[in-house]
Design a protein around this motif. Structure first.
Motif, PDB file in Angstrom:
ATOM      1  N   ALA A  95       1.101  -1.000  -0.070  1.00 11.46           N
ATOM      2  CA  ALA A  95       0.128   0.018  -0.023  1.00 11.46           C
ATOM      3  C   ALA A  95       0.945   1.245   0.065  1.00 11.46           C
ATOM      4  CB  ALA A  95      -0.987   0.183   1.314  1.00 11.46           C
ATOM      5  N   GLN A  96       0.446   2.429  -0.744  1.00 16.08           N
ATOM      6  CA  GLN A  96       1.019   3.503  -0.742  1.00 16.08           C
ATOM      7  C   GLN A  96       0.612   4.398   0.191  1.00 16.08           C
ATOM      8  OE1 GLN A  96       0.392   5.051  -4.571  1.00 16.08           O
ATOM      9  NE2 GLN A  96       1.610   3.471  -5.808  1.00 16.08           N
ATOM     10  N   LEU A  97       1.386   4.316   1.370  1.00 21.10           N
ATOM     11  CA  LEU A  97       1.071   5.363   2.558  1.00 21.10           C
ATOM     12  C   LEU A  97       1.066   6.870   2.269  1.00 21.10           C
ATOM     13  CD1 LEU A  97       2.925   3.599   5.413  1.00 21.10           C
ATOM     14  CD2 LEU A  97       0.627   3.126   4.799  1.00 21.10           C
ATOM     15  N   PRO A  98       0.178   7.743   2.725  1.00 22.77           N
ATOM     16  CA  PRO A  98       0.284   9.112   2.400  1.00 22.77           C
ATOM     17  C   PRO A  98       1.336   9.728   3.486  1.00 22.77           C
ATOM     18  CG  PRO A  98      -1.592   8.778   3.845  1.00 22.77           C
ATOM     19  CD  PRO A  98      -0.984   7.308   3.462  1.00 22.77           C
ATOM     20  N   GLU A  99       1.565  10.874   3.192  1.00 22.31           N
ATOM     21  CA  GLU A  99       2.343  11.626   4.244  1.00 22.31           C
ATOM     22  C   GLU A  99       1.805  11.766   5.782  1.00 22.31           C
ATOM     23  OE1 GLU A  99       5.550  12.927   3.537  1.00 22.31           O
ATOM     24  OE2 GLU A  99       5.429  12.407   1.529  1.00 22.31           O
ATOM     25  N   PRO A 100       2.863  11.665   6.686  1.00 26.41           N
ATOM     26  CA  PRO A 100       2.403  11.756   8.065  1.00 26.41           C
ATOM     27  C   PRO A 100       1.917  13.021   8.437  1.00 26.41           C
ATOM     28  CG  PRO A 100       4.673  11.387   7.891  1.00 26.41           C
ATOM     29  CD  PRO A 100       4.089  11.392   6.476  1.00 26.41           C
ATOM     30  N   THR A 101       0.815  13.178   9.071  1.00 25.63           N
ATOM     31  CA  THR A 101       0.279  14.599   9.688  1.00 25.63           C
ATOM     32  C   THR A 101       0.559  14.720  11.356  1.00 25.63           C
ATOM     33  OG1 THR A 101      -1.544  13.447  10.052  1.00 25.63           O
ATOM     34  CG2 THR A 101      -1.527  14.492   7.814  1.00 25.63           C
ATOM     35  N   PHE A 102       0.929  13.618  12.076  1.00 25.64           N
ATOM     36  CA  PHE A 102       1.308  13.694  13.343  1.00 25.64           C
ATOM     37  C   PHE A 102       2.712  13.564  13.516  1.00 25.64           C
ATOM     38  CE2 PHE A 102       1.653  12.258  17.773  1.00 25.64           C
ATOM     39  CZ  PHE A 102       0.836  13.142  18.148  1.00 25.64           C
ATOM     40  N   ARG A 103       3.050  14.664  14.081  1.00 22.38           N
ATOM     41  CA  ARG A 103       4.558  14.915  14.290  1.00 22.38           C
ATOM     42  C   ARG A 103       4.980  14.188  15.743  1.00 22.38           C
ATOM     43  NH1 ARG A 103       8.086  20.530  14.408  1.00 22.38           N
ATOM     44  NH2 ARG A 103      10.288  19.568  14.338  1.00 22.38           N
ATOM     45  N   LEU A 104       5.870  13.132  15.551  1.00 22.00           N
ATOM     46  CA  LEU A 104       6.114  12.259  16.708  1.00 22.00           C
ATOM     47  C   LEU A 104       7.283  12.824  17.457  1.00 22.00           C
ATOM     48  CD1 LEU A 104       5.636   8.685  14.946  1.00 22.00           C
ATOM     49  CD2 LEU A 104       4.167   9.662  16.597  1.00 22.00           C
ATOM     50  N   PRO A 105       7.410  12.773  18.663  1.00 27.10           N
ATOM     51  CA  PRO A 105       8.638  13.388  19.348  1.00 27.10           C
ATOM     52  C   PRO A 105       9.952  12.245  18.946  1.00 27.10           C
ATOM     53  CG  PRO A 105       7.151  12.328  20.960  1.00 27.10           C
ATOM     54  CD  PRO A 105       6.388  12.067  19.572  1.00 27.10           C
ATOM     55  N   ARG A 106      11.047  13.191  19.255  1.00 26.11           N
ATOM     56  CA  ARG A 106      12.260  12.214  19.091  1.00 26.11           C
ATOM     57  C   ARG A 106      12.580  11.371  20.191  1.00 26.11           C
ATOM     58  NH1 ARG A 106      16.340  14.643  15.871  1.00 26.11           N
ATOM     59  NH2 ARG A 106      17.756  13.530  17.145  1.00 26.11           N
ATOM     60  N   GLU A 107      13.119  10.335  19.900  1.00 28.13           N
ATOM     61  CA  GLU A 107      13.548   9.213  20.819  1.00 28.13           C
ATOM     62  C   GLU A 107      14.600   9.629  21.658  1.00 28.13           C
ATOM     63  OE1 GLU A 107      14.869   4.338  20.986  1.00 28.13           O
ATOM     64  OE2 GLU A 107      14.333   5.540  19.173  1.00 28.13           O
ATOM     65  N   LYS A 108      15.616  10.435  21.058  1.00 27.51           N
ATOM     66  CA  LYS A 108      16.899  10.744  21.571  1.00 27.51           C
ATOM     67  C   LYS A 108      16.956  12.237  21.292  1.00 27.51           C
ATOM     68  CE  LYS A 108      19.210   6.568  20.739  1.00 27.51           C
ATOM     69  NZ  LYS A 108      20.341   5.429  20.160  1.00 27.51           N
ATOM     70  N   PRO A 109      17.588  12.979  22.305  1.00 26.71           N
ATOM     71  CA  PRO A 109      18.154  14.424  22.372  1.00 26.71           C
ATOM     72  C   PRO A 109      18.671  14.598  20.946  1.00 26.71           C
ATOM     73  CG  PRO A 109      19.344  13.347  24.008  1.00 26.71           C
ATOM     74  CD  PRO A 109      18.445  12.205  23.575  1.00 26.71           C
ATOM     75  N   PRO A 110      18.703  15.853  20.382  1.00 28.00           N
ATOM     76  CA  PRO A 110      19.203  16.101  18.983  1.00 28.00           C
ATOM     77  C   PRO A 110      20.776  16.246  19.431  1.00 28.00           C
ATOM     78  CG  PRO A 110      18.346  18.094  20.093  1.00 28.00           C
ATOM     79  CD  PRO A 110      17.821  16.868  20.884  1.00 28.00           C
TER      80      PRO A 110
END
Length: 362
Positions: A95-110
């Motif tokens: 399946a061709q997934l659309p662009e994500p709309t919900f911004r997930l938080p980072r798992e690790k610090p930048p």
């Protein structure tokens, strides 16, 4: 054999049919919020509070049914997306997934910014700006565009060419191919050493913790006063062993390296940390790439260079001393002096021998 009632058979058949319909059909009061790009479904319907109180099989069954229904709704939405066969007609359906709309938080610090190298510091001080070069250049020999650096670069490797030009002023008998290979090895080793030195300097700069400032004001707290007293005591020649103690001060002399002590992980209780440590150990043991201690390697290289430099300087000093000593020695005069000293001793010994012989005869 007991007779089976028709009502029981019909009831069982209805339950089976309802279970089949339930596997694909889910009804919700409020529609779920979907983010198919992240495969996320948010259920805003409040669960029954009475069934979730306490712990028991009823609560577990309710949670499993709720998770199953939301997953079924998400999978049904995924089947509505446009799909295609991956790898041809016999491949799996993707399946061709659309662009994500919900911004997930980072798992690790930048990641922290990389400290500048010595060349970057020098370029910034002198105002040198880096000019961007194209990665492809025209190769006159091959008559095609090739990479500027790396494998199969334009111009090729000079050490692998079939012809090498003898530079002006060089020994015509010298092997130019061996010289080019030696210079290439030296360049690679020098670049690797500079890279390790940059990493060591960045490691020292990142691990160095600045000391806490000591403010000589009248508003210090208890910890700052204790720290000032410890610094003043350790500043003596005896490191505070013979200094008179203050009231309510510990009898043990403060150490210069006082700070955080080593902390060991608990043996029981933290299973997640123990599992992660064991998995990391197994990953390091199973990887073919060796684990390199960059700080230790750089320190070893620096110590080796210092030892070689010290040995070279020592050899030069000894050679100079030997030349100076040989210059000060004068073999002609030393031989004459030694002969002149030996002659009177021989005469004296001979005279003494004759006298002694006469006395014996007498």
């Amino acid at each position: 054999m007991a007779a089976v009632r028709v009502e029981a058979v019909l009831a069982a058949a209805e339950e089976q049919e309802a279970e089949k319909r339930r596997s694909i059909t889910v009804e919700k009061e409020l529609e779920l919020e979907y983010d198919l790009g992240n495969l996320l479904a948010v259920d805003r319907n409040p669960p029954p509070a009475a069934a979730l109180r306490g712990a028991g099989p009823r609560r577990e069954a309710l949670l499993q049914a709720l998770a199953r229904d939301n997953t079924q709704l998400l999978v049904s939405r995924l089947w509505e997306l446009p799909a295609e066969r991956a790898g041809g007609a016999g491949g799996p359906l993707v399946a061709q997934l659309p662009e994500p709309t919900f911004r997930l938080p980072r798992e690790k610090p930048p990641p922290k910014p990389r400290p500048p190298t010595r060349w970057e510091q020098f370029a910034r001080l002198k105002g040198i700006r880096r000019k961007k070069k194209t990665s492809l250049v025209w190769d006159e020999q091959a008559k095609e565009w090739r990479r500027r650096w790396g494998y199969r670069r334009a111009g090729g490797d000079p050490s692998r060419a079939w012809l090498a030009e003898v530079p002006a002023g060089a020994d015509p008998e010298e092997d130019q191919f061996a010289r080019l290979r030696r210079e290439k090895r030296e360049r690679v080793a020098r670049n690797e050493l500079n890279r390790l030195r940059n990493l060591a300097r960045a490691h020292r700069a990142g691990s160095a913790v600045p000391a806490a400032p000591l403010h000589p004001t009248g508003h210090q707290d208890r910890d700052e006063l204790r720290r000032v007293a410890r610094v003043a005591r350790v500043s003596t020649a005896s490191l505070g062993r013979f200094q008179p103690r203050l009231p309510k001060e510990s009898a043990e002399p403060p150490s210069r390296n006082s700070g955080k002590k080593r902390r060991f992980e608990p043996l029981l209780g933290n299973l997640a940390a123990e599992r992660s440590r064991q998995l990391e150990l197994l990953r390091d043991m199973g990887s073919k790439k060796p684990v390199l201690d960059i700080t230790r390697a750089v320190n070893k290289q620096l110590r080796q260079e210092e030892a070689e430099a010290a040995a070279a300087n020592k050899g030069k000093k000894q050679s100079k001393r030997g030349k100076r000593g040989r210059r000060q020695q004068r073999p002609g005069r030393s031989g004459k002096k030694s002969g002149a000293r030996r002659q009177p001793q021989q005469k004296k010994a001979a005279g003494g021998g004759t006298g002694a012989g006469r006395r014996k005869k007498a």
